[in-house]
Scaffold this active site. Structure first.
Site, PDB file in Angstrom:
ATOM      1  N   GLU A 185      38.373  69.599  47.215  1.00 20.57           N
ATOM      2  CA  GLU A 185      37.613  68.128  47.262  1.00 20.57           C
ATOM      3  C   GLU A 185      36.417  68.230  46.359  1.00 20.57           C
ATOM      4  O   GLU A 185      35.667  69.089  46.504  1.00 20.57           O
ATOM      5  CB  GLU A 185      37.133  67.706  48.623  1.00 20.57           C
ATOM      6  CG  GLU A 185      38.424  67.404  49.607  1.00 20.57           C
ATOM      7  CD  GLU A 185      37.602  67.036  50.988  1.00 20.57           C
ATOM      8  OE1 GLU A 185      36.468  66.653  51.385  1.00 20.57           O
ATOM      9  OE2 GLU A 185      38.440  67.024  51.880  1.00 20.57           O
TER      10      GLU A 185
ATOM     11  N   GLU B   8      42.076  59.460  47.970  1.00 19.56           N
ATOM     12  CA  GLU B   8      42.007  59.055  49.255  1.00 19.56           C
ATOM     13  C   GLU B   8      41.208  57.588  49.304  1.00 19.56           C
ATOM     14  O   GLU B   8      39.961  57.568  49.079  1.00 19.56           O
ATOM     15  CB  GLU B   8      41.473  60.075  50.229  1.00 19.56           C
ATOM     16  CG  GLU B   8      41.451  59.709  51.664  1.00 19.56           C
ATOM     17  CD  GLU B   8      41.540  60.765  52.398  1.00 19.56           C
ATOM     18  OE1 GLU B   8      41.321  61.861  52.145  1.00 19.56           O
ATOM     19  OE2 GLU B   8      41.345  60.478  53.738  1.00 19.56           O
TER      20      GLU B   8
ATOM     21  N   SER C  22      42.985  68.792  57.801  1.00 21.09           N
ATOM     22  CA  SER C  22      43.163  67.656  58.757  1.00 21.09           C
ATOM     23  C   SER C  22      43.724  68.434  60.036  1.00 21.09           C
ATOM     24  O   SER C  22      43.845  68.039  61.138  1.00 21.09           O
ATOM     25  CB  SER C  22      44.202  66.744  58.429  1.00 21.09           C
ATOM     26  OG  SER C  22      45.354  66.991  57.852  1.00 21.09           O
TER      27      SER C  22
ATOM     28  N   LYS D 123      44.195  73.075  47.135  1.00 17.72           N
ATOM     29  CA  LYS D 123      43.466  71.826  46.978  1.00 17.72           C
ATOM     30  C   LYS D 123      42.195  72.058  47.424  1.00 17.72           C
ATOM     31  O   LYS D 123      41.698  72.534  48.437  1.00 17.72           O
ATOM     32  CB  LYS D 123      44.312  70.776  47.761  1.00 17.72           C
ATOM     33  CG  LYS D 123      43.632  69.251  47.656  1.00 17.72           C
ATOM     34  CD  LYS D 123      44.361  68.109  48.072  1.00 17.72           C
ATOM     35  CE  LYS D 123      44.444  68.089  49.568  1.00 17.72           C
ATOM     36  NZ  LYS D 123      43.090  67.682  50.133  1.00 17.72           N
TER      37      LYS D 123
ATOM     38  N   ASP E 291      44.704  73.322  51.713  1.00 14.04           N
ATOM     39  CA  ASP E 291      43.335  72.963  51.535  1.00 14.04           C
ATOM     40  C   ASP E 291      42.432  74.282  51.704  1.00 14.04           C
ATOM     41  O   ASP E 291      42.596  74.845  52.662  1.00 14.04           O
ATOM     42  CB  ASP E 291      43.103  72.008  52.470  1.00 14.04           C
ATOM     43  CG  ASP E 291      43.297  70.745  52.135  1.00 14.04           C
ATOM     44  OD1 ASP E 291      43.107  70.196  51.012  1.00 14.04           O
ATOM     45  OD2 ASP E 291      43.363  69.515  53.054  1.00 14.04           O
TER      46      ASP E 291
HETATM   47  O1  KIV Z   1      43.718  67.201  55.076  1.00 15.93           O
HETATM   48  C1  KIV Z   1      44.590  66.264  54.929  1.00 15.93           C
HETATM   49  O2  KIV Z   1      45.285  65.946  55.531  1.00 15.93           O
HETATM   50  C2  KIV Z   1      44.393  65.696  53.369  1.00 15.93           C
HETATM   51  C3  KIV Z   1      45.341  64.462  52.948  1.00 15.93           C
HETATM   52  C4  KIV Z   1      44.535  63.473  54.009  1.00 15.93           C
HETATM   53  C5  KIV Z   1      45.437  64.176  51.752  1.00 15.93           C
HETATM   54  O3  KIV Z   1      43.650  66.053  52.865  1.00 15.93           O
END
Ligand code: KIV
Length: 272
Positions: free
Chosen positions: A123, A190, A53, A121, A91
């Protein structure tokens, strides 16, 4: 922060499991730079997510797709330098793990080696299982992410609530079980119905962190810019704003401009 965790030096994946067992809720926020991560860590957050994000709130892109692996590593480096207690999860950005497990492993290794973060992390469920297996086999902890997956926005066409229909809810439940079986240490859900998120959280032994997934999850995550009110045109129902930093910062800057224009700043004491 509870008495159970406040004296601990560093949050680990093992401690998160213990928190779930004890029924102690897990707090998680995004962080993208040194200064903000320092405040968030000092406040006692359990997990800082260097979320993709950053593509939205730091770079101003409409989606999370454009952010690169190099840019994620840059954000993560600042966060890791600031943090002394929280677990730092980064991420894997779009395009850095979907092609094949080798690429996924290379990307995850770059994040861990170049930033010093503690976990990654990504997806998806079944579709990315080979990548997850490969990353986990190298000793890198993996957090899963199901439900609304912003990297797939052009497949969905909208950021609306996911898994409202039975078929999608069933797939999500199976994917969640699979991620646990593969060895993921935690899972983000989410924007899905609260009942489904509660069911998944109760059926898994790994911690489930929700965003827009109700209070039945083992923990909660928000984008720090949203919670602090730095973003002002984003009002999803699940978001609770704890401050209005947009207004606070704007008023401070307006004050500074007035002081400069009127020659009030700097004064006699504010010079050498
Ligand atoms: O990138 C992010 O901020 C996220 C959260 C919304 C969990 O993956």
């Amino acid at each position: 922060m509870s008495a159970a965790t406040k004296d601990l030096k560093r949050i680990t994946t093992h401690i998160l499991m213990e928190m779930k067992k004890k029924g102690e809720k897990i707090s998680m926020l995004t962080g993208y730079d040194f200064s903000m991560a320092k405040i968030i860590d000092d406040a006692g957050i359990d997990i800082i997510l260097v979320g993709d994000s950053a593509s939205n709130v730091m770079a101003g892109h409409e989606t999370t797709l454009p952010i690169t692996l190099d840019q994620m590593i840059y954000h993560a480096q600042g966060v890791v330098r600031a943090v002394s207690r929280a677990l730092v999860v980064v991420d894997l950005p779009f395009g850095s793990y979907q092609a094949n497990p080798e690429k996924a492993l290379e990307s995850a290794i770059r994040i861990m080696k170049e930033s010093g973060a503690h976990a990654v992390k990504l997806e998806g469920g079944e579709e990315v299982q080979e990548s997850i297996i490969r990353i986990l086999a190298s000793g890198i902890p993996v957090m899963g992410h199901l439900g609304l997956m912003p990297q797939s926005i052009y497949k969905y066409g909208t950021y609306t609530v996911r898994a409202k229909e039975e078929e999608e809810a069933e797939k999500l439940t199976k994917d969640a079980e699979l991620l646990q079986k593969l060895g993921c240490f935690a899972l983000v859900l989410e924007k899905i119905p609260a009942d489904l998120a509660t069911k998944v959280s109760q059926s898994l032994t790994i911690p489930v962190i929700g965003i827009g997934a109700g209070g039945g999850c083992d923990g909660q995550v928000l984008v720090s810019h949203d919670l602090l009110g730095l973003t002002k045109d984003f009002h999803p129902r699940f978001l609770r704003r704890y401050s209005d930093l947009y207004t606070i910062i704007k008023e401070a800057v307006e004050h500074y401009i007035r002081d400069v224009k009127s020659a009030d700043f700097p004064n006699e004491h504010e010079k050498y």
